[in-house]
Design a protein around this motif. Sequence first.
Motif, PDB file in Angstrom:
ATOM      1  N   GLU A  46      54.964 -46.119  84.631  1.00 22.13           N
ATOM      2  CA  GLU A  46      54.175 -45.432  83.608  1.00 22.13           C
ATOM      3  C   GLU A  46      52.953 -46.247  83.191  1.00 22.13           C
ATOM      4  O   GLU A  46      53.040 -47.450  82.958  1.00 22.13           O
ATOM      5  CB  GLU A  46      55.055 -45.192  82.381  1.00 22.13           C
ATOM      6  CG  GLU A  46      54.383 -44.435  81.271  1.00 22.13           C
ATOM      7  CD  GLU A  46      55.323 -44.155  80.107  1.00 22.13           C
ATOM      8  OE1 GLU A  46      54.962 -43.288  79.294  1.00 22.13           O
ATOM      9  OE2 GLU A  46      56.388 -44.792  80.008  1.00 22.13           O
ATOM     10  N   ARG A  47      51.795 -45.586  83.143  1.00 27.05           N
ATOM     11  CA  ARG A  47      50.525 -46.149  82.649  1.00 27.05           C
ATOM     12  C   ARG A  47      50.091 -47.409  83.410  1.00 27.05           C
ATOM     13  O   ARG A  47      49.567 -48.347  82.813  1.00 27.05           O
ATOM     14  CB  ARG A  47      50.604 -46.446  81.151  1.00 27.05           C
ATOM     15  CG  ARG A  47      50.776 -45.270  80.259  1.00 27.05           C
ATOM     16  CD  ARG A  47      50.747 -45.610  78.781  1.00 27.05           C
ATOM     17  NE  ARG A  47      51.297 -46.894  78.415  1.00 27.05           N
ATOM     18  CZ  ARG A  47      52.575 -47.145  78.164  1.00 27.05           C
ATOM     19  NH1 ARG A  47      53.462 -46.185  78.237  1.00 27.05           N
ATOM     20  NH2 ARG A  47      52.973 -48.360  77.835  1.00 27.05           N
ATOM     21  N   VAL A  58      61.811 -42.302  91.867  1.00 26.52           N
ATOM     22  CA  VAL A  58      60.821 -42.793  90.910  1.00 26.52           C
ATOM     23  C   VAL A  58      60.375 -41.657  90.008  1.00 26.52           C
ATOM     24  O   VAL A  58      60.157 -40.531  90.465  1.00 26.52           O
ATOM     25  CB  VAL A  58      59.598 -43.379  91.656  1.00 26.52           C
ATOM     26  CG1 VAL A  58      58.451 -43.659  90.704  1.00 26.52           C
ATOM     27  CG2 VAL A  58      59.985 -44.641  92.397  1.00 26.52           C
ATOM     28  N   LEU A  59      60.206 -41.976  88.736  1.00 33.77           N
ATOM     29  CA  LEU A  59      59.554 -41.078  87.788  1.00 33.77           C
ATOM     30  C   LEU A  59      58.166 -41.646  87.546  1.00 33.77           C
ATOM     31  O   LEU A  59      58.027 -42.778  87.077  1.00 33.77           O
ATOM     32  CB  LEU A  59      60.340 -41.015  86.472  1.00 33.77           C
ATOM     33  CG  LEU A  59      59.696 -40.205  85.341  1.00 33.77           C
ATOM     34  CD1 LEU A  59      59.503 -38.749  85.747  1.00 33.77           C
ATOM     35  CD2 LEU A  59      60.549 -40.308  84.082  1.00 33.77           C
ATOM     36  N   LEU A  60      57.122 -40.880  87.915  1.00 33.73           N
ATOM     37  CA  LEU A  60      55.725 -41.313  87.786  1.00 33.73           C
ATOM     38  C   LEU A  60      55.074 -40.619  86.595  1.00 33.73           C
ATOM     39  O   LEU A  60      55.040 -39.396  86.530  1.00 33.73           O
ATOM     40  CB  LEU A  60      54.924 -40.925  89.031  1.00 33.73           C
ATOM     41  CG  LEU A  60      55.022 -41.780  90.265  1.00 33.73           C
ATOM     42  CD1 LEU A  60      54.139 -41.206  91.366  1.00 33.73           C
ATOM     43  CD2 LEU A  60      54.642 -43.202  89.988  1.00 33.73           C
ATOM     44  N   LEU A  61      54.509 -41.421  85.677  1.00 36.14           N
ATOM     45  CA  LEU A  61      53.887 -40.870  84.480  1.00 36.14           C
ATOM     46  C   LEU A  61      52.548 -41.550  84.212  1.00 36.14           C
ATOM     47  O   LEU A  61      52.495 -42.755  83.978  1.00 36.14           O
ATOM     48  CB  LEU A  61      54.787 -41.110  83.256  1.00 36.14           C
ATOM     49  CG  LEU A  61      56.182 -40.537  83.293  1.00 36.14           C
ATOM     50  CD1 LEU A  61      57.063 -41.216  82.257  1.00 36.14           C
ATOM     51  CD2 LEU A  61      56.123 -39.058  83.048  1.00 36.14           C
ATOM     52  N   ASN A  62      51.459 -40.814  84.285  1.00 37.54           N
ATOM     53  CA  ASN A  62      50.156 -41.273  83.802  1.00 37.54           C
ATOM     54  C   ASN A  62      49.666 -42.571  84.457  1.00 37.54           C
ATOM     55  O   ASN A  62      49.189 -43.475  83.785  1.00 37.54           O
ATOM     56  CB  ASN A  62      50.200 -41.424  82.276  1.00 37.54           C
ATOM     57  CG  ASN A  62      48.827 -41.447  81.656  1.00 37.54           C
ATOM     58  OD1 ASN A  62      47.860 -40.938  82.223  1.00 37.54           O
ATOM     59  ND2 ASN A  62      48.713 -42.056  80.500  1.00 37.54           N
ATOM     60  N   ASN A  63      49.796 -42.670  85.778  1.00 38.54           N
ATOM     61  CA  ASN A  63      49.304 -43.820  86.533  1.00 38.54           C
ATOM     62  C   ASN A  63      47.982 -43.471  87.197  1.00 38.54           C
ATOM     63  O   ASN A  63      47.678 -42.310  87.430  1.00 38.54           O
ATOM     64  CB  ASN A  63      50.316 -44.212  87.613  1.00 38.54           C
ATOM     65  CG  ASN A  63      51.640 -44.608  87.013  1.00 38.54           C
ATOM     66  OD1 ASN A  63      51.800 -45.704  86.516  1.00 38.54           O
ATOM     67  ND2 ASN A  63      52.607 -43.700  87.041  1.00 38.54           N
ATOM     68  N   THR A  64      47.209 -44.485  87.530  1.00 42.38           N
ATOM     69  CA  THR A  64      45.960 -44.311  88.275  1.00 42.38           C
ATOM     70  C   THR A  64      46.080 -45.062  89.590  1.00 42.38           C
ATOM     71  O   THR A  64      46.385 -46.263  89.589  1.00 42.38           O
ATOM     72  CB  THR A  64      44.769 -44.865  87.472  1.00 42.38           C
ATOM     73  OG1 THR A  64      44.700 -44.185  86.219  1.00 42.38           O
ATOM     74  CG2 THR A  64      43.471 -44.675  88.230  1.00 42.38           C
TER      75      THR A  64
END
Length: 186
Positions: free
Chosen positions: A119-120, A139-145
């Motif tokens: 995350e992030r 995997v849980l993907l949240l708000n990544n670049t």
Amino acid sequence: RGFGANGATLSSPNGTHVLVVTGAVAHVEGVRIHGGAGEGILVHGGSLFANDIVVEGATGDGIRLGVHSHGTITNSTFRSNNFGINATESSAGIFQGNIFEANTVAGLAVQLSGSAIVERNTIRDNSVVGMIVESNASVLLLNNTMSGHPVGLLVRRNGFVDTVNPANTFSSNGTDVQCFERGIID
């Protein structure tokens, strides 16, 4: 606990791993981990809580969570390692607010039944791929670049990625997302 990532350095110029955590819990904060012929930090059957660290120049992985280990890694930087972080062999991780850049293979890998909440994070300019999820990992993907890779996200070999809002951002990758060999993205 150091005095900031520029104030204390741990290194192992002639050894293998810089820091090894086996069957224990370690808290690492405000230090620079430099070099090592193996991993910057190797966790084997233990737990690592790291905040505000810099891990760079390891021949192996910046951090390797192996064999039923756990890691919570926040606000840290991983550069010029093989993998920035490699969560593998049924290990679990929470990775929040980190920077993964200029690693020789990937910024982040979750594999061999590993799992992670990611995350992030900023994952940029790694040589082969931004992030790998493979071999029965989830995997849980949240708000990544993820930017500046030949492949931004690679999901394969029964790897599973769940993405929810807020969305992840992909830019300037050769291929943003590559999913094959029974990889699943939800």
